[in-house]
Design an enzyme around this catalytic site. Structure first.
Site, PDB file in Angstrom:
ATOM      1  N   GLU A   1      68.475 -32.884  25.413  1.00  0.00           N
ATOM      2  CA  GLU A   1      68.587 -34.338  25.604  1.00  0.00           C
ATOM      3  C   GLU A   1      69.326 -34.548  26.924  1.00  0.00           C
ATOM      4  O   GLU A   1      70.466 -34.086  27.093  1.00  0.00           O
ATOM      5  CB  GLU A   1      69.365 -34.964  24.447  1.00  0.00           C
ATOM      6  CG  GLU A   1      68.796 -34.658  23.067  1.00  0.00           C
ATOM      7  CD  GLU A   1      67.634 -35.569  22.694  1.00  0.00           C
ATOM      8  OE1 GLU A   1      67.431 -36.579  23.402  1.00  0.00           O
ATOM      9  OE2 GLU A   1      66.940 -35.254  21.706  1.00  0.00           O
TER      10      GLU A   1
ATOM     11  N   GLU B   1      35.945   0.308  -6.335  1.00  0.00           N
ATOM     12  CA  GLU B   1      35.725   1.525  -7.109  1.00  0.00           C
ATOM     13  C   GLU B   1      37.077   2.217  -7.257  1.00  0.00           C
ATOM     14  O   GLU B   1      37.708   2.590  -6.270  1.00  0.00           O
ATOM     15  CB  GLU B   1      34.727   2.433  -6.390  1.00  0.00           C
ATOM     16  CG  GLU B   1      33.387   1.793  -6.075  1.00  0.00           C
ATOM     17  CD  GLU B   1      32.459   1.746  -7.274  1.00  0.00           C
ATOM     18  OE1 GLU B   1      32.750   2.439  -8.280  1.00  0.00           O
ATOM     19  OE2 GLU B   1      31.438   1.029  -7.216  1.00  0.00           O
TER      20      GLU B   1
END
Length: 1372
Positions: A317, A756
């Site tokens: 700021e 599998e």
């Protein structure tokens, strides 16, 4: 005159000379200016005056000029545009700015995010000028530019800036937000709240997100105004406490250090006392603050950079006044110049280096760089480069990537100043013992039970700003150190093979023991009647929660492959017993609805044998069909009959919006992903559009199973078999047509792989604990994958309600998914940035970019705007009357019945006592009489006519006002028995009528549907044929025709030219009913197949409104448990195989002329679908109950569907209704307005054009939007009088007539004057004139009458039959 010309000539010569002289001066000046710039670029600095703000035009011109002056170090580009179309300019400053050079960390500054905070905008322009002008002259700046890739965006919100006012210190001018009034610093995806803003309202944010994801910045600053402080993450907290809640990031110390760098170099900020006029007492220790401790900012940009962008960002700021006078700009530049430079230089601290592959030396991208003790990782770029900012200290750093052995370097020293250089070389995993470790979402390396391995390696180079040295040996660990284990999960105890009875008892036990998180149910039965059990585990297991993904495991599809069956029982036990104590299990159960089917083939299991290694006994179901070859296939036609297990699973998958699934098999050790076959039937790679996703999903499982990941699973049984990374494309292994995983992907939203689990199909019970240990982590990790990709909600921008069946598409991937019933969706994707679109019928599509990471899901919501809506969301499709509460309530009812389980719940709520039997004709009069006696207020029975043998054809009307015309209500017709040998439809309609009547007044939904609908039921059109038919004759034609041997469905002709014989009495009776008009929909029931057909039966080339007709047939099929699967498999109808969605155009099934369906379309202007309820024409009476169960929901769906489409009234400007107006739908199909000017038409979902035509009025046209789940929108069409005469504007005709009459009058006067002068006013002259005038008037009258007759002769011309139809009839 001569003087003036000479004077002008002299003046012109003088002016031309002066103009030429000025041009010379200008060109000399420009040449001097260019020469000056070339000689001294830094001279451009003197141009800056620091006394004005640059508007968008000034800024653009300034940046473009600088880029032209300094092309060797500056490049200007735009990353996108604002709402109002202004470019989002970014100046890139580095050596050779047009190429991407490895080894330079990327830095960025972004200013003016809030349009009225303007100091940052100007300061960043000054910074650009300063860097460019000082390069080559100032050694500090020169080094910074040469070693850093700098990006500066002066204005992220140019629209807001243009709206702001100089001198406005508090932001009252309203320029803070973008042009759609959205705060850009509250619009980024938030770690606590997700995405809360519609992407199309924030193009600036979306552009920056794409920019962040593409560039992989290292450090960033976001410049604001309103006070003087440096703020660091996090900007918000989970509680969203407004102030005072410190929200600490993992790099909190580093962020504080970076913030201090900026503040301590700023004379005012460093004091911590900005003394702003609006908050004079506000102070910040050392000029820095944690964002959330100051105030909570959800959706902020700095947090997004840190969490999702590989980049550390803080917010600065700069000034108390947001938009101070321009006179303060020079002072602001002086205050911030050193801070801006010092902060940029910090991009070079910490650790940097490259990660390469051990064998080839290739760069490795997306490698996670893990710093021990800091639970935040970053990843390498495309060159394998990384820049990990760290404050001075000693660190243990690990490089981790799937498929490679992870590498840890201990005791890395980070000094003050330049970064330490640290390079990694990773070796590919070649055996399970050296497998790499996946980095979990916690940002720490996964724990492992394998020992750490220390290896002496070649020297690793560290470099700092002060010196370079060689380290002779570095400890490198292939796995990260073990973490303390705070919780030991409870492991399963039941390791034995479970028979069907054992499994059933096990499931019931856990369902009873853990009722709050389990729900046990059956989705169907096997051939031998065993339940197909599914256990649902979730915190709300019985319902789909909005936003929660649905996951499933299916096992034992092949009955002799049993490991998956036992593992899923183990998983059920593990999840139930660890819920609430184990964090991972608790999180999975709370955030996922997990469906587990231990056995899809319980019959096959019962005949399989323990110890079977590679056999086939028990593989197939009891009908000896392989269930994994029994699903519809995209390439091959599956001719085997669909099995009950397959049908049950297909219906299950259609009923729940599954996202991810695995089908557990045995016989090898690999993860197999789609496609399972290809169009050539060859063994070759057959990729799906989501091949990358499937590979990622497959590896997620295989990497957690070390033996599987090795790729050599069954060397004893199959020595030549190798699967890289333990995964394979199905068709590249061997072709499997009719497989379940491909059907999941192609027909639902679900991605499924086949796993599998072991080389032995039916191992000994003693081996089961080993299988659990090998697969436990993999089973859990695979469930985690359902929480990757993107998810969100597609909703209506007008009322926020979710939009079901909206389409989610991803650019570049030819596979779409659809939203669930409440508008939520999940789309699995591999990491990357994607352009995603949401679209739905009746809405404008929306697109947005989403960046997908590997370990988390990205939330992307869409709010769609209805087509033809004004900004307030109101329909503009004509005037819409004010709805009363009752109408709104009914609209909500239709929507509820159309979405989710609404219709299913209605079916379950219906009170019915079924005693099915086939009724002979003699019973029908009493049956109809019972309706009128028991339900006199809602039923009426009438005779339509008689059959050849004088049997009555009955019609039953059900309505709250039977036998009264109510044109505002839809009218639906149900008919059956046109073929007497297919009497199932007759019994279904009689049962349907019974259910409606008995539930009237008891069931509120049925009551409301009857009150709002006119229902006409004709159960038996061909009673003579019915009397001849024989029960249990599935294919017999006895009874198909009427007593004259005529197939009634070939006897409906509207034109005499097509009819070769007089209509049969049954046909005539039905034609009169159809021609009553006013019907909105007709449903005819027949038999001999399992399919729904739509017009036409005759062989026409194209079908008007075909989309709507197909949609209507699809509604019935979709609400039938078997029909929508598309399997006819009826040997008696000659159709074997699949019909997509169970819907087909009638002519494609069996083309013929004269059908009732076609007559209803052409002459009744009512769409009719024909439903074939089953393969057997006349099944045994015992099957009627199951046939009713299959069709009752579909029949009820037609009562709901008839209330959709569009409805309205046609009137003139005075409000007078217009009867008989033609409503043309999409330029083809027509309906007519009835009493009161009402009309109603069914239309498929989407946008449609409606034209209204009436004699003497101007044609009207409107666009309407129809939804698949909303009641018909009501429009009012108001006609203006047709002002044309003979095709010309009335005003023109009147004016022409007036002019003509004036000319005639003038001519007559002239003639009169002439005649008067010649005849001296003789009267016989006037008589002759009058006589001629009378003859002329008679001629005008005759001509006028002839013209009117000509118009009338064409007014009712029959246009219903096409030339093609007439030709076809003549050929017959």
């Amino acid at each position: 005159m001569v003087y003036n010309l000479e004077h002008l000539s002299t003046m012109l010569k003088v002016r031309v000379s002066l103009f030429a002289f000025l041009l010379l001066l200008v060109s000399l000046g420009e040449a001097r200016l260019h020469r000056t710039r070339r000689l001294s670029p830094s001279a451009a600095e003197t141009v800056e005056t620091y006394n004005k703000y640059y508007n968008y035009g000034d800024l653009t011109e300034r940046l473009q000029a600088l880029a032209q002056i300094y092309p060797h170090i500056a490049n200007l580009s735009s990353i996108g545009r604002s709402v109002e179309g202004r470019e989002l300019w970014v100046m890139r400053i580095t050596k050779d700015p047009d190429i991407d050079t490895p080894g330079r960390p990327k830095f960025k500054y972004v200013g003016n995010m809030h349009g009225d905070e303007t100091v940052s905008r100007q300061v960043l322009v000054y910074l650009v000028e300063y860097l460019l002008a000082s390069y080559g002259e100032d050694p500090r700046i020169t080094e910074l530019v040469n070693t850093t890739d700098i990006y500066i965006m002066p204005s992220m919100n140019p629209d807001g800036f243009e709206k702001s006012t100089e001198g406005d210190c508090t932001g009252e001018s309203g320029g803070r937000n973008n042009a759609r009034n959205i705060d850009l610093n509250r619009s980024f995806p938030d770690q606590y709240d997700g995405t809360t803003v519609t992407p199309d309202s924030i193009p600036e944010v979306m552009a920056v997100i794409r920019w962040i994801q593409e560039k992989r910045f290292v450090l960033s600053g976001n410049l604001h105004g309103g006070t003087v402080v440096a703020s660091y993450p996090f900007d918000d907290s989970a509680s969203h406490q407004q102030r005072g809640r410190y929200s600490q990031s993992e790099d909190d110390s580093l962020f504080r250090y970076l913030a201090l760098v900026y503040s301590q170099n700023h004379p005012v900020m460093s004091t911590g006392q900005p003394k702003c006029f609006d908050a004079p007492e506000e102070t910040f220790q050392d000029g820095i603050t944690n964002g959330a401790q100051w105030y909570d900012v959800p959706g902020g940009m700095q947090d997004y950079n840190y969490l999702y962008g590989n980049c550390l960002e803080i917010t600065m700021e700069l000034s108390c006044c947001k938009y101070p006078p321009a006179s303060e700009l020079h002072h602001q530049w002086d205050l911030n110049r050193e801070s801006l430079l010092a902060y940029m230089e910090k991009v070079h601290i910490g650790v940097h280096g490259y990660v390469k592959e051990d064998i080839t030396g290739a760069a490795l991208a997306n490698v996670s760089i893990v710093v021990a003790g800091i639970r935040h990782n970053l990843t390498t770029g495309k060159y394998g480069d990384f820049y990990r900012l760290l404050i001075p200290g000693t660190y243990n750093i690990t490089a981790v990537v799937p498929g490679y052995a992870s590498q840890t370097v201990n005791h890395v020293q980070v000094m003050e100043g330049k970064a330490t250089e640290l390079n990694f070389t990773l070796a590919p995993v070649v055996s399970w013992a050296a497998s790499s470790t996946t980095v979990p979402t916690s940002s720490l390396p996964s724990t492992t039970t394998e020992p750490s391995i220390s290896t002496a390696t070649s020297a690793t180079r560290f470099s700092t700003s002060s010196q370079n040295w060689m380290v002779p040996t570095v400890e490198i660990q292939t796995n990260p150190p073990l973490l303390p284990n705070e919780h030991q999960a409870i492991q399963p105890q039941e390791f034995h093979h479970h028979s069907y009875a054992d499994m059933e008892l096990f499931l019931r036990k856990y369902s009873i023991k853990f009722p709050s998180i389990t729900h046990l149910h059956s989705i169907g039965h096997s051939v031998e009647g065993r339940e197909l059990y599914v256990m649902v585990i979730s915190n709300k297991p019985t319902v789909h929660e909005h936003g929660e993904p649905e996951f499933k495991y299916v096992a034992n599809m092949h009955g002799n492959e049993v490991v998956g069956r036992e593992l899923l029982l183990n998983l059920i036990e593990y999840l139930c017993r660890n819920y609430g104590t184990d964090p991972e299990v608790t999180e999975l159960v709370n955030s996922t609805r997990i469906h587990i089917m231990p056995s899809m083939n319980p019959d096959g299991y019962e005949v399989a044998t323990e110890g079977d290694v590679k056999g086939y006994t028990g593989r197939n179901n009891s009908n000896n069909f392989d269930l994994n070859r029994n699903f519809p296939d995209q390439f091959a036609t599956i001719t085997e009959p669909r099995q009950p297990e397959t049908i049950a699973v297909m219906n299950w998958l259609k009923s729940i919006p599954f996202v991810l699934s695995a089908n557990l098999h045995g016989g090898s050790l690999v993860v197999n992903y789609p496609y399972d076959d290809d169009k050539d039937g060859a063994i070759q790679y057959s990729p799906s559009p989501d091949d990358r996703v499937f590979q990622q999903l497959s590896k997620a499982y295989s990497q957690e199973n070390p033996l599987m990941h090795s790729g050599h699973p069954c060397e004893g049984l199959y020595p030549g078999e190798y699967f890289e990374d333990g995964i394979t494309n199905g068709a590249n292994w061997y072709n499997v047509p009719g497989g379940m995983q491909d059907w999941n992907y192609l027909n639902t939203n679900c991605f499924e792989v086949t796993i599998e689990l072991g080389c032995v199909k039916y191992p000994k019970a003693k081996d089961l604990p080993t299988y659990w240990e090998q697969n436990r982590r993999a089973l859990l990790q695979f469930i985690h994958q359902v929480h990757t990709g993107v998810k969100g909600t597609v909703s209506d921008s007008r009322d926020g309600t979710g939009i079901p069946n909206a389409t989610i598409s991803v650019e570049g991937i030819d596979h779409h998914i659809s939203t669930a019933h409440t508008g939520d969706y999940w789309r699995l994707l591999a990491p990357g940035t994607y352009l995603i679109q949401a679209s739905a019928h009746g809405y404008e599509p929306r697109m947005t970019y989403a960046s997908v990471s590997k370990d988390r899901v990205e939330v992307v919501d869409f709010r769609l705007t209805r087509l033809h809506s004004d900004p307030n969301g109101q329909s503009t499709n004509g005037l819409e009357p004010t709805q009363n509460p009752s109408e709104k309530e009914f609209q909500h009812l239709i929507k509820d019945l159309s979405l989710g389980q609404g219709l299913e719940q209605l079916v379950k709520s219906i009170a019915t006592e079924n005693t099915f039997r086939y009724r002979r004709y003699k019973e029908l009069p009493d049956t109809f009489r019972s309706f009128t006696l028991n339900f006199p207020k809602i039923t009426a029975v009438r005779s339509l006519g008689q059959s050849v043998e004088f049997r009555t054809i009955w019609a039953l009307e059900i309505s709250n006002t039977p036998q009264e015309a109510e044109p505002s209500k839809p009218k639906i017709r149900f008919v059956a028995g046109i073929h007497g040998n297919a009497p199932v439809g007759t019994e279904l309609l009689l049962e349907f009528a019974t259910v409606l009547c008995t539930n009237y007044g008891k069931n509120p939904v049925i009551t409301r549907l009857i009150n709002e609908t006119q229902i006409v039921i004709v159960p038996s059109i061909n009673p003579d044929g019915r009397e001849q038919a024989i029960e249990k004759q599935c294919a017999s034609t006895q009874g198909l025709t009427n007593a004259n041997g005529k197939d009634l469905d070939t006897d409906f002709f509207g034109n005499a030219s097509q009819r070769v014989a007089e209509a049969q009495p049954e046909t005539s009776a039905m034609m009169e009913l159809i021609l009553e008009k006013g019907y909105t929909l007709s449903v005819a029931l027949d038999g001999g197949s399992l399919v729904a057909t739509y017009p036409y039966d005759k062989p026409v080339q194209s079908v008007e409104n075909e989309g709507t007709l197909k949609y209507l047939a699809g509604v019935y099929a979709n609400n039938h448990p078997k029909m929508h699967l598309g399997t006819t498999a009826c040997s008696n109808d000659g159709q074997m195989g699949n019909i997509p969605d169970g819907v087909i155009r009638a002519a494609e099934r069996q083309s013929h002329m004269g059908s009732m369906k076609d007559f209803s379309m052409d002459f009744g202007h009512c769409p009719e679908i024909t439903v074939y309820t089953g393969c057997c024409l006349f099944p045994p009476v015992e099957q009627l109950a199951s046939l009713w169960a299959e069709n009752k929901k579909a029949l009820l769906s037609m009562l709901v569907e008839v209330h959709k489409g569009v409805r309205g009234v046609v009137r003139d400007r005075s409000g007078k209704p217009i009867v008989g107006a033609i409503i043309v739908l999409n330029g083809g199909a027509r309906v007519f307005t009835t009493q009161g000017g009402y009309f109603r038409a069914l239309l498929g979902p989407g946008s449609h054009s409606i034209e209204a035509v009436a004699d003497g009025y101007q044609q009207q046209r409107q666009e309407v939007v129809v939804s698949s789940f909303e009641a018909a929108s009501f429009i009012i069409i108001e006609f203006d009088m047709d002002n044309s005469v003979f095709g010309l504007p009335r005003e023109f005709v009147v004016a022409s007539a007036a002019a003509t009459m004036t000319a005639l009058v003038v001519t007559a006067c002239i003639i009169w004057c002439v005649c008067a002068a010649k005849s001296n006013h003789q009267k016989d002259g006037f008589h002759r004139l009058r006589q001629h005038r009378d003859d002329y008037d008679d001629e005008i009258r005759l001509t006028s009458m002839s013209s009117k007759k000509s118009l009338l002769a064409h007014e009712f011309q029959d246009e219903s039959e096409s030339e093609e139809e007439t030709l076809y009839a003549n050929k017959l």
